[in-house]
Design a protein around this motif. Structure first.
Motif, PDB file in Angstrom:
ATOM      1  N   LYS A 129      -0.823 -34.644 -13.773  1.00 22.89           N
ATOM      2  CA  LYS A 129      -0.837 -34.254 -12.236  1.00 22.89           C
ATOM      3  C   LYS A 129      -0.260 -35.499 -11.474  1.00 22.89           C
ATOM      4  O   LYS A 129      -0.382 -36.797 -11.715  1.00 22.89           O
ATOM      5  N   PHE A 146       3.168 -31.797 -10.761  1.00 21.20           N
ATOM      6  CA  PHE A 146       3.046 -32.470 -11.997  1.00 21.20           C
ATOM      7  C   PHE A 146       4.391 -33.434 -12.274  1.00 21.20           C
ATOM      8  O   PHE A 146       5.658 -33.303 -11.684  1.00 21.20           O
ATOM      9  N   ALA A 209      -0.384 -25.705 -16.925  1.00 23.65           N
ATOM     10  CA  ALA A 209       0.399 -26.436 -15.874  1.00 23.65           C
ATOM     11  C   ALA A 209       1.720 -25.963 -15.715  1.00 23.65           C
ATOM     12  O   ALA A 209       2.124 -24.905 -16.209  1.00 23.65           O
TER      13      ALA A 209
END
Length: 377
Positions: A129, A146, A209
Motif C-alpha cells: 500500500k 498500491f 489489492a
C-alpha cells in the motif's frame, strides 16, 4: 458541495411502512458485532462515530435469535424507529444514483488446461500500500493506493494489459483458471467471485489489492464511441458487445488499466455474500456500497428510486440498506451500489440497476446529525 440535512419522519417517509426490515436488521447486527467486539469503524466526514452507534449496537446485540433477524418485519421496523432518526441528504446538484453489483459464479480449473487459460491472481508479495496516496513517493502518481517495492525502489505496478501479458508470470500467483477472459474481467469489476470446480468444490475469492491504476468503465467508452446506445447500456449489453466482437474485446478491456488481485475465502453460508470492506458478509438485497470517506460503515440508509423496481415486490424500490462496502466508482454522499446477491439471477438484477435515487440516512438518536436536522432539541 452544497449538502443539506433535512428532517424526515418515519410516518411520512415514502415506502418505509411497506418495506420488510428484518433482513436489514440481521445485516446491521453483523456490523454491530464487528464494530463492538473486533474494531470500531472509521468515522466518515458526515461525522457519525462509534459512540453515536454504541447504544443501538448494544440493543441489537442484546436481542435473542438475531442472527437471522427479527421474526417479523414490524419488530425490526420498531427497532430502527426506536434507535434512529431519519435524515434526508440533499445536494444542490447532482441527483443521487444507485447501481448494482453481485457475486459472479465462474467455472474454473486448478490448472491451465484445454479450455481453461485465464487466471485469477493472488496479490504479489512485493505489492504494498502507498502510505499516503495524496503524497506518494517519487515516481508514484498521486492517488495510487498500491505500488511495487523491490530492489529498484518504489515503482508503479504494471497495468491490466501488462499483467495479462505476463508481467508476473512465473511467480506462482495463479489461484485458478477460467474459460473466459470476459468472466475474469467482470469478476474484477465486482471484486469477488465464487469458483466452481468440476469435482464439486466451491471456493470464494475476494478483493485483496489492486494495481493502483485508475478504473475506467468500458460501458462509458462504448457509449462515447457509439457502439452501444446510452439508454441501453448495462452489464448485459456490455457483455453481449464483448461476446459479439471478439477481435476488439481484449483491447477494450485493457483500456481499464485497473487490475484486481484476489485472496481465497470460505463459503460458510451459501446465502450470504463475501466479507467486504466492513469486514462482515454481505446481505443480499440489504448491503450497500458507499463512499467510505463520507459514510461510516454500519449506517442504515433508506434508499428509494421510483424508476427502479424492488428486488422482490412489484413496486418501486424503497428499502432499508446497511452501509457495508465501498468501491472505486462510488463517490459522493448520494451514490450507492446495491448488493443483489450471488449467481446468475443476482447478476441479471444487478446488471439492470441504474436509477436516480433518494438517500435518507438513519442517524443514531442523540447524534449531532440528528440534532442538526431538528430531531433532537
Amino acid at each position: 458541495m452544497g449538502l443539506s440535512l433535512d428532517r424526515e419522519d418515519f410516518s411520512t417517509l415514502p415506502g418505509w411502512a411497506d418495506d420488510s426490515q428484518a433482513a436489514a436488521f440481521a445485516a446491521f447486527r453483523r456490523s454491530a458485532e464487528h464494530a463492538t467486539r473486533t474494531r470500531a469503524y472509521r468515522t466518515g466526514s458526515l461525522g457519525l462515530c462509534h459512540s453515536d452507534f454504541a447504544p443501538a449496537y448494544a440493543a441489537a446485540l442484546s436481542i435473542a435469535n438475531s442472527e437471522s433477524g427479527y421474526s417479523s418485519a414490524s419488530e425490526a421496523r420498531s427497532f430502527f424507529e426506536t434507535w434512529f432518526r431519519p435524515v434526508g441528504i440533499r445536494l444542490e446538484h447532482p441527483d443521487g444514483l444507485v447501481t448494482g453489483y453481485y457475486e459472479p459464479e465462474v467455472a474454473v480449473s486448478d490448472a491451465p488446461e484445454s479450455g481453461y487459460r485465464y487466471p485469477f491472481l493472488r496479490k504479489p508479495g512485493k505489492l504494498i500500500k502507498v502510505p499516503d496516496p495524496d503524497n506518494p513517493p517519487a515516481g508514484i502518481p498521486r492517488g495510487h493506493a498500491f505500488m511495487i517495492a523491490d530492489a529498484d525502489g518504489m515503482t508503479c505496478c504494471p497495468d491490466r494489459q501488462a499483467i495479462e501479458s505476463g508481467a508476473f508470470a512465473g511467480e506462482g500467483l495463479e489461484i485458478a483458471w477460467a474459460k473466459s477472459s470476459i468472466d475474469v474481467f467482470f469478476a474484477h469489476i465486482q471484486g469477488c467471485a465464487r469458483l466452481n470446480y468440476a469435482d464439486g468444490r466451491v471456493e470464494r475469492i475476494t478483493y485483496a489489492a489492486k494495481s493502483g491504476h485508475p478504473f475506467t468503465g468500458i460501458g462509458g467508452l462504448l457509449v462515447e464511441r457509439g457502439a452501444v446506445p446510452a439508454d441501453t447500456v448495462s452489464m448485459a449489453s456490455i457483455r453481449q458487445w464483448l461476446a459479439d466482437n471478439p477481435s476488439l474485446a481484449q483491447a477494450l478491456m485493457w483500456e481499464n488499466r485497473s487490475f484486481i488481485f484476489f485472496e481465497k475465502a470460505d463459503v460458510e453460508n451459501p446465502y450470504l455474500g463475501p466479507v467486504a470492506a466492513a469486514k462482515v458478509p454481505l446481505e443480499p438485497g440489504r448491503s450497500l456500497a458507499v463512499d467510505r470517506r463520507i459514510h461510516t460503515f454500519g449506517t442504515p440508509i433508506f434508499v428509494s428510486a421510483t424508476g427502479l423496481q424492488d428486488f422482490d415486490e412489484p413496486r418501486p424500490f424503497a428499502r432499508l440498506m446497511i452501509a457495508q462496502d465501498t468501491g472505486t466508482a462510488i463517490v459522493g454522499p448520494v451514490r450507492g451500489d446495491l448488493f443483489a446477491g450471488c449467481g446468475s439471477a443476482a447478476g441479471d438484477k444487478a446488471g439492470s440497476i441504474k436509477a436516480v435515487a433518494r438517500f435518507v440516512i438513519l442517524a443514531p438518536a442523540g447524534s449531532e446529525i440528528a440534532r442538526q436536522a431538528g430531531h433532537e432539541q
